[in-house]
Enzyme design. Structure first.
Site, short mmCIF file in Angstrom:
data_model
loop_
_atom_site.label_atom_id
_atom_site.label_comp_id
_atom_site.label_asym_id
_atom_site.label_seq_id
_atom_site.Cartn_x
_atom_site.Cartn_y
_atom_site.Cartn_z
N GLU A 1 9.05 3.81 14.27
CA GLU A 1 9.74 4.43 12.87
C GLU A 1 9.56 6.04 12.36
O GLU A 1 8.19 6.33 13.19
CB GLU A 1 8.83 3.90 11.81
N GLU B 1 5.38 -2.93 11.94
CA GLU B 1 4.19 -1.78 12.34
C GLU B 1 3.18 -2.76 11.74
O GLU B 1 2.62 -3.20 10.44
CB GLU B 1 4.58 -0.75 11.05
N GLU C 1 4.65 -9.32 -3.30
CA GLU C 1 3.79 -9.29 -4.88
C GLU C 1 3.20 -9.06 -5.82
O GLU C 1 3.93 -7.93 -6.46
CB GLU C 1 3.14 -10.98 -4.49
N LYS D 1 12.38 -7.63 1.43
CA LYS D 1 11.10 -8.61 0.36
C LYS D 1 9.85 -7.39 -0.12
O LYS D 1 9.57 -7.58 1.21
CB LYS D 1 11.07 -9.79 1.32
N SER E 1 1.05 11.59 9.80
CA SER E 1 1.78 10.91 9.30
C SER E 1 3.23 12.10 8.76
O SER E 1 3.10 13.19 7.53
CB SER E 1 2.05 10.20 7.74
N THR F 1 -1.63 -10.87 11.19
CA THR F 1 -1.75 -12.13 11.38
C THR F 1 0.10 -12.81 10.82
O THR F 1 0.69 -13.45 10.81
CB THR F 1 -3.17 -12.75 9.92
N THR F 2 0.62 -11.22 9.76
CA THR F 2 1.71 -12.18 9.13
C THR F 2 2.80 -11.64 10.08
O THR F 2 3.53 -11.79 10.26
CB THR F 2 2.03 -11.32 7.76
N CYS G 1 -2.49 1.58 6.32
CA CYS G 1 -2.75 1.38 7.97
C CYS G 1 -3.29 2.24 9.11
O CYS G 1 -4.16 2.19 10.09
CB CYS G 1 -1.74 0.50 8.60
N ARG H 1 11.41 4.16 5.33
CA ARG H 1 11.34 4.97 6.34
C ARG H 1 12.13 3.54 6.95
O ARG H 1 12.57 3.63 8.06
CB ARG H 1 9.53 3.90 7.15
N ASN I 1 1.38 -1.24 0.12
CA ASN I 1 0.54 0.05 -0.22
C ASN I 1 1.04 0.71 0.37
O ASN I 1 0.82 2.04 -0.30
CB ASN I 1 -0.79 0.16 1.16
N GLY J 1 2.65 -4.74 8.07
CA GLY J 1 1.70 -5.61 6.86
C GLY J 1 0.75 -6.00 8.35
O GLY J 1 0.70 -5.35 9.10
N SER J 2 0.11 -7.58 7.62
CA SER J 2 -0.90 -7.38 8.53
C SER J 2 -0.41 -7.79 10.05
O SER J 2 0.91 -8.45 10.20
CB SER J 2 -1.41 -8.79 7.72
P1 NAP Z 1 0.42 -8.68 4.55
O1 NAP Z 1 -0.20 -10.07 3.83
O2 NAP Z 1 0.78 -9.35 6.20
O3 NAP Z 1 1.61 -8.72 3.02
C1 NAP Z 1 2.58 -7.71 3.91
C2 NAP Z 1 4.10 -8.12 3.29
O4 NAP Z 1 4.21 -9.35 3.91
C3 NAP Z 1 4.32 -8.70 1.69
O5 NAP Z 1 5.86 -8.21 1.56
C4 NAP Z 1 4.06 -10.08 2.06
O6 NAP Z 1 4.55 -10.91 0.56
C5 NAP Z 1 4.63 -11.19 2.87
N1 NAP Z 1 3.95 -11.66 3.32
C6 NAP Z 1 3.21 -12.14 3.32
N2 NAP Z 1 3.01 -13.41 4.62
C7 NAP Z 1 4.21 -14.17 4.66
C8 NAP Z 1 5.26 -14.55 5.55
N3 NAP Z 1 3.63 -16.00 6.11
N4 NAP Z 1 6.53 -14.90 5.60
C9 NAP Z 1 6.52 -13.25 5.51
N5 NAP Z 1 6.13 -12.20 4.46
C10 NAP Z 1 5.20 -12.82 4.27
O7 NAP Z 1 -0.10 -7.23 4.59
P2 NAP Z 1 -0.96 -6.96 3.53
O8 NAP Z 1 -2.70 -6.90 2.99
O9 NAP Z 1 0.05 -6.69 2.12
O10 NAP Z 1 -0.95 -5.65 3.65
C11 NAP Z 1 -1.72 -4.85 4.11
C12 NAP Z 1 -2.12 -4.61 5.97
O11 NAP Z 1 -0.89 -3.94 6.42
C13 NAP Z 1 -2.62 -3.83 6.67
O12 NAP Z 1 -3.14 -4.90 8.24
C14 NAP Z 1 -2.08 -2.42 6.97
O13 NAP Z 1 -3.50 -1.94 8.48
C15 NAP Z 1 -0.70 -2.89 7.34
N6 NAP Z 1 -0.03 -1.64 7.49
C16 NAP Z 1 0.48 -1.06 8.55
C17 NAP Z 1 1.50 -0.16 8.44
C18 NAP Z 1 2.13 0.05 9.57
O14 NAP Z 1 2.78 1.13 9.89
N7 NAP Z 1 1.30 -0.17 10.65
C19 NAP Z 1 1.10 0.37 7.10
C20 NAP Z 1 0.85 -0.24 5.76
C21 NAP Z 1 0.34 -1.48 6.41
P3 NAP Z 1 2.90 -11.29 -0.55
O15 NAP Z 1 2.14 -9.39 -1.41
O16 NAP Z 1 3.76 -11.65 -1.32
O17 NAP Z 1 1.98 -11.70 0.20
#
Ligand code: NAP
Length: 533
Positions: A513, A304, A229, A226, A496, A285-286, A338, A211, A203, A282-283
């Site tokens: 960050e 984050e 995708e 990394k 931000s 969950t990850t 986010c 950052r 995103n 990222g999420s």
């Molecule tokens: P995501 O599914 O967790 O993916 C983030 C990154 O992690 C991608 O590069 C993804 O690769 C990788 N990934 C996924 N599964 C993995 C695993 N098992 N092991 C290692 N890497 C893995 O998150 P998203 O849907 O792309 O992003 C949206 C989320 O990010 C939202 O929840 C948002 O709130 C959060 N976010 C937080 C911030 C913050 O600063 N707090 C800023 C921006 C976004 P692939 O793309 O290949 O799946």
């Protein structure tokens, strides 16, 4: 850090012979990456309608200062049109390990480079980003769908992290402590953590990298990135500019991979003993998966993660101000940030006026379209799965009694588009109030008292950003202190800034960050007891 010291003293030479391809700089000396190979071959898009810069549109991985293909490739698409942007190297575990080793070997030299030199190289990288800002913005719009104006904003935000940390690099200070023992002095040194594994989302395909990487490189760390995708091109364009800036080989490495390989590649870089730090955006969950990796090898982490931002409008608020803030905080990047407001809590006395004005402002100011088109404020969502999530939340809310004020369905422009949507009569049993939407949906809950609003806002296990509108100074202090979040916007929807600490509490993450605090995430404290005085 212990691992690195051990390897530094007895393992670095051994690793060097294993990877003869990595031409590493000598300690203290800077060897810029060799001339980049010609523009990578692109299928279908480069030079096409979007006019993307072929010089910046790289498709290979960037490891040890070299552009390296992988055995397989994966396609990247424009989410607005579905047009193919190119085939990108699909790195696997062996490429990931090679990148970590290149980063580790480079770390042994980079850490010795003076702070002033690191600062100057980051500044050159920043200057190149600014010189190429239009091309970089177009890459973001092409791969993420973000409206071009916002993509320009992201590139500036992204570049400013390099600028900020080029300045912070020279302001890392230790301490001298006077203990009760007269013949001793205690020193506190700050040293780089080591190699950082950096995993980023789609995103903010550029800013979420700089950052982290700006702070890491300023501190003397090296990185393996990394990217997501969906958006590898921004990370690779940054590599091209890092190389042009003279950042030494192996200091900034990028290993793009398909979603199919993300789990294995993520595990490889996050469990490698040569990696000392994991930095993830990222999420949640990850993030939890990566925290397991970190726990098993006891690595430093910065996380984050996701949010569920409340946006509270109290009776005393200025409605026009609140509506402007709501538009900005909810609909930036089509609701895919986010810190986007996820739940609107509006006090009974101002509720109807706010909902009416918000709906009118949405109709007037939000224009759905291809991000490259003039006037577009709402691009596509990143993929159809994201559209399905918004649709599911709307259907769930309506089935439980919510009212659609405006929007409410997929947009006729294509499968990845959804109408900006406002729901009223929302209650806390609805999915949209406890699941991060990541799309253009604004659900409004009516409340009566300040205590009730705080209780609803805090009734979640995440806490990234929170916003509220009030003209009552005492209420402002009370609410700002009581919201369980890492960042608060008071009468402000955009918070931000590179100068300010970004991060969350609860399951929204660990660490901060940007700001003067961001570099600490990449520094270890070492206490030296200096005796015999
Ligand atoms: P995501 O599914 O967790 O993916 C983030 C990154 O992690 C991608 O590069 C993804 O690769 C990788 N990934 C996924 N599964 C993995 C695993 N098992 N092991 C290692 N890497 C893995 O998150 P998203 O849907 O792309 O992003 C949206 C989320 O990010 C939202 O929840 C948002 O709130 C959060 N976010 C937080 C911030 C913050 O600063 N707090 C800023 C921006 C976004 P692939 O793309 O290949 O799946």
């Amino acid at each position: 850090m212990a691992t690195c010291f051990w390897l530094r003293s007895c393992g670095a030479r051994r690793l060097g012979s294993t990877f003869p391809g990595c031409r590493l700089p000598r300690a203290g000396g800077l060897v810029p990456a060799g001339p980049a190979p010609g523009p990578a071959q692109l299928r279908g898009y480069a030079g096409g309608l979007a006019g993307l810069s072929a010089a910046l549109l790289r498709t290979d991985s960037f490891v040890g200062g070299r552009w390296l293909p992988a055995a397989a490739t994966f396609p990247v698409q424009d989410p607005a049109s579905g047009a193919a942007l190119g085939m990108v190297a699909d790195c696997g575990v062996s490429e990931a390990r090679a990148a970590v080793r290149a980063a580790y070997e480079a770390f042994c030299s980079w850490r010795e480079v003076s702070a002033k030199e690191r600062s100057s190289l980051l500044r050159k990288w920043y200057n190149l980003m600014i010189q190429n800002k239009d091309d970089l913005a177009r890459i973001i719009t092409a791969e993420s769908g973000k409206p071009l104006k916002e993509a320009h904003g992201e590139i500036l935000y992204s570049a400013f992290f390099l600028e900020w940390f080029s300045e912070e690099a020279r302001r890392v200070y230790g301490d001298i402590i006077y203990t009760p023992a007269k013949d001793k002095r205690a020193l506190v040194l700050k040293q780089p953590v080591g190699v950082a594994a950096v995993i980023t989302p789609w995103n903010f395909p550029s800013a979420m990298i700089t950052r982290k990487v700006g702070a890491a490189l300023a501190a003397g760390c090296t990185v393996v990135v990394k990217p997501a995708e969906d958006t590898p091109f921004s990370a690779l364009a940054l590599a091209e500019l890092a190389s042009q800036a003279g950042i030494p080989p192996g200091v900034y490495n990028v290993i793009p991979c398909s979603r199919k390989n993300a789990k294995e590649v993520g595990e490889a870089i996050c469990t490698d003993p040569l990696v000392s730090k994991i930095s993830f955006t990222g999420s949640t969950t990850t993030g939890k998966i990566l925290l397991h990796h970190a726990a098993n090898s006891v690595k430093r982490v910065s996380m984050e993660l996701g949010g569920l931002a409340p946006f509270i409008v109290f009776d005393s608020a200025n409605v026009d101000q609140a509506v402007a803030g709501a538009l900005a905080s909810k609909f930036r990047n089509t609701g895919q940030t986010c810190v986007c407001s996820n739940r609107f809590l509006v006090q009974r006395g101002i509720h109807d006026a706010f909902v009416k004005a918000f709906a009118e402002a949405m109709k007037k100011n939000l224009h759905v379209g291809n991000g490259f088109e003039e006037g577009t404020t709402q691009g596509p969502l990143i993929n159809e799965k994201a559209v399905e999530k918004v649709e599911k939340q709307v259907n769930d809310a309506v089935s439980k009694g919510a009212t659609i004020v405006t929007g409410g369905k997929r947009h006729h422009l294509g499968k990845n588009f959804f109408e900006p949507t406002l729901l009223s009569n929302v209650t806390q049993d609805m999915l949209c109030t406890h699941e991060e939407t990541f799309g253009p949906l604004a659900p409004v809950i009516k409340f009566d008292t300040e205590e009730e609003a705080i209780a609803i806002a805090n009734a979640t296990d995440v806490g990234l950003a929170g916003y509220f509108y009030s003209q009552d100074p005492a209420q402002i202090w009370r609410v700002a202190e009581q919201l369980e979040v890492g960042m608060v916007g008071v009468n402000e929807g955009l918070i931000s800034s590179v100068e300010c600490p970004f991060g969350g509490v609860k399951q929204s993450g660990l660490g901060r960050e940007g700001s003067k605090y961001g570099i600490d995430e990449y520094l270890e404290l070492k206490y030296v007891c200096y005796g015999g005085l």
